[in-house]
Design a protein around this motif. Structure first.
Motif, PDB file in Angstrom:
ATOM      1  N   ARG A  45       0.837  -1.194   0.000  1.00 14.37           N
ATOM      2  CA  ARG A  45       0.000   0.000   0.000  1.00 14.37           C
ATOM      3  C   ARG A  45       0.878   1.253   0.000  1.00 14.37           C
ATOM      4  O   ARG A  45       1.888   1.302   0.697  1.00 14.37           O
ATOM      5  CB  ARG A  45      -0.897   0.052   1.240  1.00 14.37           C
ATOM      6  N   ILE A  46       0.475   2.259  -0.785  1.00 12.96           N
ATOM      7  CA  ILE A  46       1.104   3.571  -0.702  1.00 12.96           C
ATOM      8  C   ILE A  46       0.012   4.606  -0.427  1.00 12.96           C
ATOM      9  O   ILE A  46      -1.173   4.381  -0.709  1.00 12.96           O
ATOM     10  CB  ILE A  46       1.880   3.960  -1.976  1.00 12.96           C
ATOM     11  N   SER A  47       0.415   5.744   0.089  1.00 13.27           N
ATOM     12  CA  SER A  47      -0.525   6.821   0.362  1.00 13.27           C
ATOM     13  C   SER A  47      -0.988   7.468  -0.939  1.00 13.27           C
ATOM     14  O   SER A  47      -0.186   7.654  -1.864  1.00 13.27           O
ATOM     15  CB  SER A  47       0.142   7.881   1.237  1.00 13.27           C
ATOM     16  N   PRO A  48      -2.273   7.857  -1.040  1.00  9.85           N
ATOM     17  CA  PRO A  48      -2.714   8.618  -2.210  1.00  9.85           C
ATOM     18  C   PRO A  48      -2.054   9.988  -2.294  1.00  9.85           C
ATOM     19  O   PRO A  48      -2.146  10.652  -3.336  1.00  9.85           O
ATOM     20  CB  PRO A  48      -4.230   8.735  -2.000  1.00  9.85           C
ATOM     21  N   MET A  49      -1.385  10.422  -1.219  1.00  9.69           N
ATOM     22  CA  MET A  49      -0.670  11.689  -1.243  1.00  9.69           C
ATOM     23  C   MET A  49       0.764  11.531  -1.736  1.00  9.69           C
ATOM     24  O   MET A  49       1.528  12.503  -1.763  1.00  9.69           O
ATOM     25  CB  MET A  49      -0.664  12.331   0.145  1.00  9.69           C
ATOM     26  N   ASP A  50       1.141  10.313  -2.141  1.00 14.28           N
ATOM     27  CA  ASP A  50       2.495  10.109  -2.667  1.00 14.28           C
ATOM     28  C   ASP A  50       2.674  10.931  -3.936  1.00 14.28           C
ATOM     29  O   ASP A  50       1.825  10.940  -4.839  1.00 14.28           O
ATOM     30  CB  ASP A  50       2.738   8.633  -2.962  1.00 14.28           C
ATOM     31  N   ARG A  51       3.796  11.628  -4.036  1.00 11.59           N
ATOM     32  CA  ARG A  51       4.027  12.536  -5.160  1.00 11.59           C
ATOM     33  C   ARG A  51       4.212  11.796  -6.485  1.00 11.59           C
ATOM     34  O   ARG A  51       3.976  12.365  -7.556  1.00 11.59           O
ATOM     35  CB  ARG A  51       5.234  13.429  -4.856  1.00 11.59           C
TER      36      ARG A  51
ATOM     37  N   PHE B 288       2.302   9.278  -7.345  1.00  7.29           N
ATOM     38  CA  PHE B 288       0.911   9.075  -7.760  1.00  7.29           C
ATOM     39  C   PHE B 288       0.271  10.386  -8.200  1.00  7.29           C
ATOM     40  O   PHE B 288      -0.406  10.455  -9.226  1.00  7.29           O
ATOM     41  CB  PHE B 288       0.128   8.458  -6.607  1.00  7.29           C
ATOM     42  N   LEU B 289       0.475  11.450  -7.443  1.00  4.73           N
ATOM     43  CA  LEU B 289      -0.185  12.719  -7.725  1.00  4.73           C
ATOM     44  C   LEU B 289       0.464  13.511  -8.850  1.00  4.73           C
ATOM     45  O   LEU B 289      -0.219  14.168  -9.635  1.00  4.73           O
ATOM     46  CB  LEU B 289      -0.205  13.591  -6.460  1.00  4.73           C
ATOM     47  N   LEU B 290       1.812  13.467  -8.933  1.00  4.82           N
ATOM     48  CA  LEU B 290       2.537  14.394  -9.790  1.00  4.82           C
ATOM     49  C   LEU B 290       3.515  13.727 -10.757  1.00  4.82           C
ATOM     50  O   LEU B 290       4.171  14.425 -11.533  1.00  4.82           O
ATOM     51  CB  LEU B 290       3.316  15.401  -8.921  1.00  4.82           C
ATOM     52  N   GLY B 291       3.618  12.409 -10.702  1.00  8.20           N
ATOM     53  CA  GLY B 291       4.636  11.762 -11.530  1.00  8.20           C
ATOM     54  C   GLY B 291       6.041  12.153 -11.122  1.00  8.20           C
ATOM     55  O   GLY B 291       6.957  12.181 -11.955  1.00  8.20           O
ATOM     56  N   ASP B 292       6.232  12.451  -9.834  1.00  8.01           N
ATOM     57  CA  ASP B 292       7.495  12.980  -9.318  1.00  8.01           C
ATOM     58  C   ASP B 292       8.381  11.831  -8.849  1.00  8.01           C
ATOM     59  O   ASP B 292       8.427  11.493  -7.667  1.00  8.01           O
ATOM     60  CB  ASP B 292       7.196  13.955  -8.167  1.00  8.01           C
ATOM     61  N   GLY B 293       9.059  11.195  -9.798  1.00 15.44           N
ATOM     62  CA  GLY B 293       9.915  10.072  -9.457  1.00 15.44           C
ATOM     63  C   GLY B 293      10.637   9.538 -10.678  1.00 15.44           C
ATOM     64  O   GLY B 293      10.420   9.989 -11.803  1.00 15.44           O
ATOM     65  N   VAL B 294      11.498   8.559 -10.442  1.00 17.96           N
ATOM     66  CA  VAL B 294      12.272   7.933 -11.508  1.00 17.96           C
ATOM     67  C   VAL B 294      12.203   6.422 -11.350  1.00 17.96           C
ATOM     68  O   VAL B 294      11.772   5.905 -10.312  1.00 17.96           O
ATOM     69  CB  VAL B 294      13.743   8.415 -11.497  1.00 17.96           C
ATOM     70  N   TYR B 295      12.662   5.707 -12.384  1.00 18.45           N
ATOM     71  CA  TYR B 295      12.553   4.252 -12.331  1.00 18.45           C
ATOM     72  C   TYR B 295      13.655   3.609 -13.162  1.00 18.45           C
ATOM     73  O   TYR B 295      14.365   4.271 -13.930  1.00 18.45           O
ATOM     74  CB  TYR B 295      11.184   3.799 -12.827  1.00 18.45           C
ATOM     75  N   GLU B 296      13.790   2.303 -13.012  1.00 16.91           N
ATOM     76  CA  GLU B 296      14.654   1.467 -13.838  1.00 16.91           C
ATOM     77  C   GLU B 296      13.951   0.149 -14.109  1.00 16.91           C
ATOM     78  O   GLU B 296      13.166  -0.332 -13.276  1.00 16.91           O
ATOM     79  CB  GLU B 296      15.998   1.182 -13.155  1.00 16.91           C
ATOM     80  N   VAL B 297      14.231  -0.454 -15.249  1.00 14.79           N
ATOM     81  CA  VAL B 297      13.775  -1.797 -15.586  1.00 14.79           C
ATOM     82  C   VAL B 297      15.000  -2.626 -15.945  1.00 14.79           C
ATOM     83  O   VAL B 297      15.756  -2.256 -16.848  1.00 14.79           O
ATOM     84  CB  VAL B 297      12.776  -1.792 -16.754  1.00 14.79           C
TER      85      VAL B 297
ATOM     86  N   ALA C 157       2.556  16.658   2.666  1.00 14.55           N
ATOM     87  CA  ALA C 157       1.382  17.006   3.465  1.00 14.55           C
ATOM     88  C   ALA C 157       0.256  17.518   2.587  1.00 14.55           C
ATOM     89  O   ALA C 157      -0.927  17.326   2.891  1.00 14.55           O
ATOM     90  CB  ALA C 157       1.763  18.056   4.509  1.00 14.55           C
ATOM     91  N   THR C 158       0.611  18.181   1.505  1.00 17.23           N
ATOM     92  CA  THR C 158      -0.377  18.697   0.561  1.00 17.23           C
ATOM     93  C   THR C 158       0.121  18.433  -0.855  1.00 17.23           C
ATOM     94  O   THR C 158       1.309  18.156  -1.081  1.00 17.23           O
ATOM     95  CB  THR C 158      -0.591  20.219   0.733  1.00 17.23           C
ATOM     96  N   ARG C 159      -0.785  18.551  -1.819  1.00 19.87           N
ATOM     97  CA  ARG C 159      -0.385  18.471  -3.227  1.00 19.87           C
ATOM     98  C   ARG C 159       0.166  19.835  -3.627  1.00 19.87           C
ATOM     99  O   ARG C 159      -0.571  20.815  -3.732  1.00 19.87           O
ATOM    100  CB  ARG C 159      -1.568  18.098  -4.117  1.00 19.87           C
TER     101      ARG C 159
END
Length: 290
Positions: A17-23, A25-34, A98-100
């Motif tokens: 589970r992740i919080s719906p306030m995770d950035r 989820f809300l903002l696409g604020d992240g990076v990844y690797e495959v 804490a907020t979007r």
């Protein structure tokens, strides 16, 4: 559904589970690797982790682990999911604010770290079986993405729209054109062959530095295949003898039709077959494939 890693714990996927306030989820604020995994061995793991560290630096996110820490997590998650042939996915977001808010959380919050795996078919129906590969179709589309495609960002909506447009046209990939020049595919890098010489666009903010792309260049140099990184004009695609796509989960794939027209004679070319044999030889040696 298998085991995933989330913020320090290995848990069943349906319990994560992740919080719906995770950035992320809300903002696409992240990076990844495959990272492809063959016989339980993450393929080119160090190179993938180096690219992950670069993406984190570019978006001003602290790396939650050093290289040794990431390697331990990758190896444990692969083992918990039975080893074998897998696609290993790593995602780091800026965490739960804490907020979007478009501004970064102040003070900074802990990043969200998520890792999962999914089955990866092997042999991949391309470089692993050069003699049996028919190739794929592609189309050309305008590159509508943002200006920092060198960052492996989770913000992939433009890529998704471009790939879906290709699928709707009966093609496997979209080759992207920006201001008259080839950049890359919607989810791949692009190579062009003309008169036996191999060409690919140089690294820039407009394309991702692909791990498989780099390996293809290394193998060409090692085996005496002429390869050059240079700007490619869109018009050169129509005159190419061969076109290839490279990605971590699809190896090196020959394009045999582009925008409805055959590439070369419409079948995988001899230069691709030579490279594909070198590629699968390298992969088999590194990962113990038969």
């Amino acid at each position: 559904m298998g085991t995933v890693y989330l913020n320090g714990d290995f848990v069943d996927a349906d319990q994560a589970r992740i919080s719906p306030m995770d950035r992320g989820f809300l903002l696409g604020d992240g990076v990844y690797e495959v990272i492809p995994v063959f016989n339980g061995v993450p393929f080119r793991l160090d190179e993938h982790l180096q690219r992950l560290a670069r993406s984190l630096r570019e978006v001003r996110l602290n790396d939650p682990h050093d290289g040794a820490g990431w390697r331990r997590l990758c190896q444990e998650l692969v083992a918990r999911n039975g080893g074998g042939h897998l696609s290993l996915y790593l995602q780091i977001t800026r965490g739960v604010g804490a907020t979007r808010d478009h501004g970064f959380p102040e003070p900074p919050v802990a990043p969200t770290v998520f890792m999962t795996t999914s089955p990866l078919p092997v042999p991949v129906p391309a470089a692993d079986q050069p003699a049996r590969t028919a190739g794929v179709a592609a189309i050309t589309l305008d590159d509508i993405r943002w200006g920092r495609c060198d960052i492996k960002s989770v913000s992939l909506l433009a890529n998704l729209l471009l790939r879906q447009q290709a699928l709707d046209a009966g093609a496997a990939e979209a080759i992207l054109i920006r201001q008259g020049q080839v950049t890359e595919g919607a989810a791949s890098n692009v190579f062009l062959v003309r008169d036996g010489a191999i060409h690919t666009p140089p690294l820039s903010h407009h394309l991702l530095g692909g791990i498989t792309r780099d390996l293809v260049i290394e193998l060409c140099q090692e085996h005496g295949l002429p390869v050059r990184e240079r700007p490619l004009q869109a018009a050169e695609l129509a005159d190419a003898d061969e076109i290839w796509l490279s990605s971590s989960t699809r190896d090196v794939l020959p394009v045999t039709r582009l925008d409805g027209q055959p590439v070369g004679d419409g079948s995988p070319g001899d230069t691709w077959k030579t490279l594909a044999n070198h590629y699968i030889g390298f992969k088999r040696h590194l990962c113990g494939l038969n």
